[in-house]
Design a protein around this motif. Structure first.
Motif, PDB file in Angstrom:
ATOM      1  N   ILE A 206     -16.686 -12.278   6.877  1.00  0.00           N
ATOM      2  CA  ILE A 206     -17.255 -11.290   7.794  1.00  0.00           C
ATOM      3  C   ILE A 206     -17.973 -10.187   7.022  1.00  0.00           C
ATOM      4  O   ILE A 206     -18.965  -9.628   7.459  1.00  0.00           O
ATOM      5  N   GLN A 207     -17.450  -9.855   5.810  1.00  0.00           N
ATOM      6  CA  GLN A 207     -18.035  -8.839   4.938  1.00  0.00           C
ATOM      7  C   GLN A 207     -18.032  -7.451   5.593  1.00  0.00           C
ATOM      8  O   GLN A 207     -19.037  -6.729   5.562  1.00  0.00           O
ATOM      9  N   HIS A 208     -16.902  -7.070   6.172  1.00  0.00           N
ATOM     10  CA  HIS A 208     -16.751  -5.711   6.687  1.00  0.00           C
ATOM     11  C   HIS A 208     -16.604  -4.758   5.510  1.00  0.00           C
ATOM     12  O   HIS A 208     -15.766  -4.956   4.633  1.00  0.00           O
ATOM     13  N   GLN A 209     -17.416  -3.708   5.497  1.00  0.00           N
ATOM     14  CA  GLN A 209     -17.436  -2.784   4.362  1.00  0.00           C
ATOM     15  C   GLN A 209     -16.256  -1.815   4.384  1.00  0.00           C
ATOM     16  O   GLN A 209     -16.049  -1.103   5.364  1.00  0.00           O
ATOM     17  N   HIS A 210     -15.509  -1.793   3.321  1.00  0.00           N
ATOM     18  CA  HIS A 210     -14.481  -0.784   3.116  1.00  0.00           C
ATOM     19  C   HIS A 210     -14.063  -0.849   1.658  1.00  0.00           C
ATOM     20  O   HIS A 210     -13.931  -1.931   1.090  1.00  0.00           O
ATOM     21  N   VAL A 211     -13.864   0.306   1.033  1.00  0.00           N
ATOM     22  CA  VAL A 211     -13.480   0.330  -0.367  1.00  0.00           C
ATOM     23  C   VAL A 211     -12.039  -0.138  -0.522  1.00  0.00           C
ATOM     24  O   VAL A 211     -11.129   0.354   0.146  1.00  0.00           O
ATOM     25  N   HIS A 212     -11.842  -1.113  -1.400  1.00  0.00           N
ATOM     26  CA  HIS A 212     -10.524  -1.664  -1.698  1.00  0.00           C
ATOM     27  C   HIS A 212     -10.308  -1.656  -3.207  1.00  0.00           C
ATOM     28  O   HIS A 212     -11.267  -1.610  -3.991  1.00  0.00           O
ATOM     29  N   GLY A 213      -9.065  -1.759  -3.604  1.00  0.00           N
ATOM     30  CA  GLY A 213      -8.755  -1.935  -5.011  1.00  0.00           C
ATOM     31  C   GLY A 213      -9.201  -3.306  -5.485  1.00  0.00           C
ATOM     32  O   GLY A 213      -9.754  -4.104  -4.725  1.00  0.00           O
ATOM     33  N   PRO A 214      -8.972  -3.616  -6.754  1.00  0.00           N
ATOM     34  CA  PRO A 214      -9.399  -4.913  -7.297  1.00  0.00           C
ATOM     35  C   PRO A 214      -8.659  -6.057  -6.608  1.00  0.00           C
ATOM     36  O   PRO A 214      -7.578  -5.844  -6.036  1.00  0.00           O
ATOM     37  N   PRO A 215      -9.229  -7.269  -6.632  1.00  0.00           N
ATOM     38  CA  PRO A 215      -8.531  -8.416  -6.043  1.00  0.00           C
ATOM     39  C   PRO A 215      -7.108  -8.514  -6.586  1.00  0.00           C
ATOM     40  O   PRO A 215      -6.902  -8.704  -7.787  1.00  0.00           O
ATOM     41  N   ALA A 216      -6.134  -8.390  -5.689  1.00  0.00           N
ATOM     42  CA  ALA A 216      -4.741  -8.221  -6.116  1.00  0.00           C
ATOM     43  C   ALA A 216      -4.187  -9.454  -6.814  1.00  0.00           C
ATOM     44  O   ALA A 216      -3.376  -9.343  -7.737  1.00  0.00           O
ATOM     45  N   TYR A 217      -4.625 -10.642  -6.387  1.00  0.00           N
ATOM     46  CA  TYR A 217      -4.030 -11.864  -6.934  1.00  0.00           C
ATOM     47  C   TYR A 217      -4.370 -12.087  -8.400  1.00  0.00           C
ATOM     48  O   TYR A 217      -3.699 -12.845  -9.093  1.00  0.00           O
ATOM     49  N   THR A 219      -5.021  -9.273 -10.506  1.00  0.00           N
ATOM     50  CA  THR A 219      -4.838  -7.992 -11.199  1.00  0.00           C
ATOM     51  C   THR A 219      -3.416  -7.927 -11.733  1.00  0.00           C
ATOM     52  O   THR A 219      -2.457  -8.025 -10.963  1.00  0.00           O
ATOM     53  N   HIS A 220      -3.283  -7.742 -13.035  1.00  0.00           N
ATOM     54  CA  HIS A 220      -1.958  -7.836 -13.642  1.00  0.00           C
ATOM     55  C   HIS A 220      -1.517  -6.555 -14.347  1.00  0.00           C
ATOM     56  O   HIS A 220      -0.409  -6.505 -14.865  1.00  0.00           O
ATOM     57  N   ASN A 221      -2.353  -5.548 -14.353  1.00  0.00           N
ATOM     58  CA  ASN A 221      -1.931  -4.260 -14.907  1.00  0.00           C
ATOM     59  C   ASN A 221      -2.359  -3.167 -13.930  1.00  0.00           C
ATOM     60  O   ASN A 221      -3.484  -2.650 -14.000  1.00  0.00           O
ATOM     61  N   TRP A 222      -1.474  -2.827 -13.012  1.00  0.00           N
ATOM     62  CA  TRP A 222      -1.822  -1.885 -11.950  1.00  0.00           C
ATOM     63  C   TRP A 222      -1.935  -0.452 -12.442  1.00  0.00           C
ATOM     64  O   TRP A 222      -2.690   0.340 -11.884  1.00  0.00           O
ATOM     65  N   ASN A 223      -1.199  -0.099 -13.489  1.00  0.00           N
ATOM     66  CA  ASN A 223      -1.341   1.251 -14.052  1.00  0.00           C
ATOM     67  C   ASN A 223      -2.753   1.467 -14.584  1.00  0.00           C
ATOM     68  O   ASN A 223      -3.380   2.497 -14.323  1.00  0.00           O
ATOM     69  N   GLU A 224      -3.236   0.486 -15.340  1.00  0.00           N
ATOM     70  CA  GLU A 224      -4.593   0.585 -15.876  1.00  0.00           C
ATOM     71  C   GLU A 224      -5.630   0.518 -14.763  1.00  0.00           C
ATOM     72  O   GLU A 224      -6.644   1.216 -14.801  1.00  0.00           O
ATOM     73  N   ALA A 225      -5.382  -0.314 -13.761  1.00  0.00           N
ATOM     74  CA  ALA A 225      -6.322  -0.432 -12.644  1.00  0.00           C
ATOM     75  C   ALA A 225      -6.463   0.895 -11.902  1.00  0.00           C
ATOM     76  O   ALA A 225      -7.567   1.281 -11.496  1.00  0.00           O
ATOM     77  N   GLU A 226      -5.356   1.601 -11.729  1.00  0.00           N
ATOM     78  CA  GLU A 226      -5.398   2.910 -11.068  1.00  0.00           C
ATOM     79  C   GLU A 226      -6.218   3.907 -11.883  1.00  0.00           C
ATOM     80  O   GLU A 226      -7.076   4.625 -11.336  1.00  0.00           O
ATOM     81  N   ASN A 258     -12.706   8.268  -3.129  1.00  0.00           N
ATOM     82  CA  ASN A 258     -11.802   9.361  -3.460  1.00  0.00           C
ATOM     83  C   ASN A 258     -10.419   9.149  -2.848  1.00  0.00           C
ATOM     84  O   ASN A 258      -9.389   9.466  -3.454  1.00  0.00           O
ATOM     85  N   ASP A 259     -10.400   8.597  -1.639  1.00  0.00           N
ATOM     86  CA  ASP A 259      -9.133   8.289  -0.986  1.00  0.00           C
ATOM     87  C   ASP A 259      -8.370   7.223  -1.770  1.00  0.00           C
ATOM     88  O   ASP A 259      -7.151   7.329  -1.978  1.00  0.00           O
ATOM     89  N   LEU A 260      -9.083   6.194  -2.212  1.00  0.00           N
ATOM     90  CA  LEU A 260      -8.450   5.150  -3.005  1.00  0.00           C
ATOM     91  C   LEU A 260      -7.909   5.707  -4.312  1.00  0.00           C
ATOM     92  O   LEU A 260      -6.788   5.381  -4.719  1.00  0.00           O
ATOM     93  N   ALA A 261      -8.691   6.556  -4.979  1.00  0.00           N
ATOM     94  CA  ALA A 261      -8.256   7.133  -6.242  1.00  0.00           C
ATOM     95  C   ALA A 261      -7.013   8.011  -6.072  1.00  0.00           C
ATOM     96  O   ALA A 261      -6.112   8.000  -6.913  1.00  0.00           O
ATOM     97  N   ALA A 262      -6.963   8.749  -4.963  1.00  0.00           N
ATOM     98  CA  ALA A 262      -5.837   9.668  -4.734  1.00  0.00           C
ATOM     99  C   ALA A 262      -4.589   8.951  -4.240  1.00  0.00           C
ATOM    100  O   ALA A 262      -3.468   9.433  -4.448  1.00  0.00           O
ATOM    101  N   ASN A 263      -4.786   7.822  -3.575  1.00  0.00           N
ATOM    102  CA  ASN A 263      -3.658   7.122  -2.943  1.00  0.00           C
ATOM    103  C   ASN A 263      -3.603   5.659  -3.361  1.00  0.00           C
ATOM    104  O   ASN A 263      -3.321   4.781  -2.543  1.00  0.00           O
ATOM    105  N   LYS A 265      -1.588   3.808  -5.196  1.00  0.00           N
ATOM    106  CA  LYS A 265      -0.329   3.059  -5.063  1.00  0.00           C
ATOM    107  C   LYS A 265      -0.134   2.558  -3.631  1.00  0.00           C
ATOM    108  O   LYS A 265       0.268   1.426  -3.403  1.00  0.00           O
ATOM    109  N   GLU A 266      -0.434   3.423  -2.663  1.00  0.00           N
ATOM    110  CA  GLU A 266      -0.226   3.069  -1.264  1.00  0.00           C
ATOM    111  C   GLU A 266      -1.309   2.112  -0.753  1.00  0.00           C
ATOM    112  O   GLU A 266      -1.031   1.217   0.056  1.00  0.00           O
ATOM    113  N   LEU A 267      -2.552   2.296  -1.212  1.00  0.00           N
ATOM    114  CA  LEU A 267      -3.668   1.549  -0.660  1.00  0.00           C
ATOM    115  C   LEU A 267      -3.986   0.245  -1.382  1.00  0.00           C
ATOM    116  O   LEU A 267      -4.520  -0.688  -0.775  1.00  0.00           O
ATOM    117  N   ALA A 268      -3.667   0.174  -2.669  1.00  0.00           N
ATOM    118  CA  ALA A 268      -4.114  -0.978  -3.460  1.00  0.00           C
ATOM    119  C   ALA A 268      -2.990  -1.824  -4.035  1.00  0.00           C
ATOM    120  O   ALA A 268      -3.094  -3.048  -4.082  1.00  0.00           O
TER     121      ALA A 268
END
Length: 277
Positions: A206-217, A219-226, A258-263, A265-268
Motif C-alpha cells: 500500500i506504501q502508506h507514508q509514516h516514519v518507522h525505525g529500521p526493518p526490525a527483523y 536489526t540486531h543492535n537496537w542501541n546503535e540504531a537508536e 523527531n517523535d521517533l528519535a525521542a520515543n 524504544k516505544e515506537l521502534a
C-alpha cells in the motif's frame, strides 16, 4: 513458444516499459524494486550521475531501463551501497558487470560483500507481519563483489559526490551509512529509518507514508540504531529518501522523525527486545 513462455515474456516487457524513476528533486530520483528503493543522483541527462543501492535480485534489467530513460546510455560513475543486505545489493553484480563501474561501501560492511561473512538470520519474532515471519528465509549469505568493491574513504568523502557526505548510521548493520547534502538538507537514509512498516506485506504494497525505525527483523543492535536515528534527526532534513517507502519532506517528516528519535524504544524496538535495550 508455449503459452507460459509467452506470458512470461509479455509480463517482462510490461515491467520494462514501466521501469521509470520517480523524481524527488531535479537531481534526485528513485525506482522501487518490489520492496526496496534504488536512488539516482544526478539531473536528467547528466553524465556524472551515481546510483545508490541496487535493490533485490533479478531487477538489473529494469534498473538499467530506468537509468536509460533518465540518462540515455551513460553509465553511472559509481555505485554506492548503504549496506549489504540482500534487498540492497541483489542486482549489484549484474549492474557492475554491465556498466563496469566501481562499487563503494563502508569498511565495516566489506566482509559481507566479499564472501567472508554472513549476516545474522532474520528474526521472525518481531513486527508481527508476513515479512517478519518470512525473514528467517531471506538471503543472508555473503555476496561476492570483490571484483568491483572499494571501501569508502575514512575521511567520509564520497567519490564522485562532492556535495554529499557520509553519515555512519550503524545498528541495522555495523557499517550502515546514510548520505546527507547540507545545502538543501536532503537525506538518503538507507534503512536507518524508513517510511513504511516493512514487517507488514500489506503496508509495503500500500506504501502508506509514516516514519518507522529500521526493518526490525534484520536489526540486531537496537542501541546503535537508536543513536543513528537521533543523529539523523539532529540534521533536520528537509527531504528524506529512504530504502523502503516513499520520500517524505518538510513538517510531516520533521514531526515524525523527531517523535521517533525521542520515543525510539516505544515506537521502534520490539517489546520483547526492550528488556535487552
Amino acid at each position: 513458444m508455449d503459452q507460459f513462455e509467452h506470458h512470461e515474456e509479455t509480463n517482462e516487457n510490461w515491467h520494462m516499459a514501466h521501469a521509470e524513476a520517480e523524481q524527488v528533486l531535479d537531481d534526485v530520483a528513485f525506482y522501487r524494486t518490489l520492496i526496496a528503493n534504488v536512488i539516482f543522483l544526478g539531473k536528467e541527462g547528466a553524465e556524472d550521475w551515481v546510483l545508490v543501492d541496487c535493490g533485490i535480485g533479478h531487477y538489473s534489467k529494469r534498473i538499467m531501463e530506468a537509468a536509460e530513460k533518465r540518462y540515455g546510455g551513460q553509465p553511472p560513475q559509481a555505485i554506492i551501497l548503504t549496506h549489504g543486505h540482500f534487498d540492497h545489493v541483489g542486482s549489484a553484480k549484474k549492474l557492475a558487470d554491465h556498466w563496469r563501474v566501481p562499487i563503494y561501501i563502508h569498511p565495516m560492511e566489506m566482509d559481507y560483500v566479499t564472501g567472508k561473512r554472513d549476516y545474522p538470520v532474520g528474526d521472525a519474532t518481531v513486527g508481527g507481519g508476513l515479512f517478519a515471519i518470512m525473514s528467517p528465509f531471506f538471503p543472508t549469505d555473503p555476496v561476492d563483489l570483490s571484483k568491483y568493491i572499494h571501501p569508502i574513504p575514512n575521511d567520509g568523502n564520497l567519490p564522485f559526490l562532492k556535495e554529499w557526505r557520509v553519515i555512519h548510521t550503524p545498528g541495522h548493520t555495523p557499517g550502515h551509512i546514510s548520505l546527507f547534502r547540507d545545502k538543501d538538507r536532503t537525506l538518503i537514509t538507507g534503512d536507518a529509518f524508513i517510511t513504511v512498516k516493512q514487517e507488514s506485506s500489506l503496508a509495503v504494497f500500500i506504501q502508506h507514508q509514516h516514519v518507522h525505525g529500521p526493518p526490525a527483523y534484520f536489526t540486531h543492535n537496537w542501541n546503535e540504531a537508536e543513536k543513528s536515528v537521533q543523529k539523523l534527526a539532529k540534521l533536520n532534513p528537509a527531504v528524506a529518501v529512504t530504502g523502503h517507502g516513499l520520500p517524505m519532506e518538510d513538517e510531516l517528516l520533521a514531526n515524525q522523525l523527531n517523535d521517533l528519535a525521542a520515543n525510539f524504544k516505544e515506537l521502534a524496538v520490539p517489546k520483547h527486545k526492550n528488556k535487552e535495550h
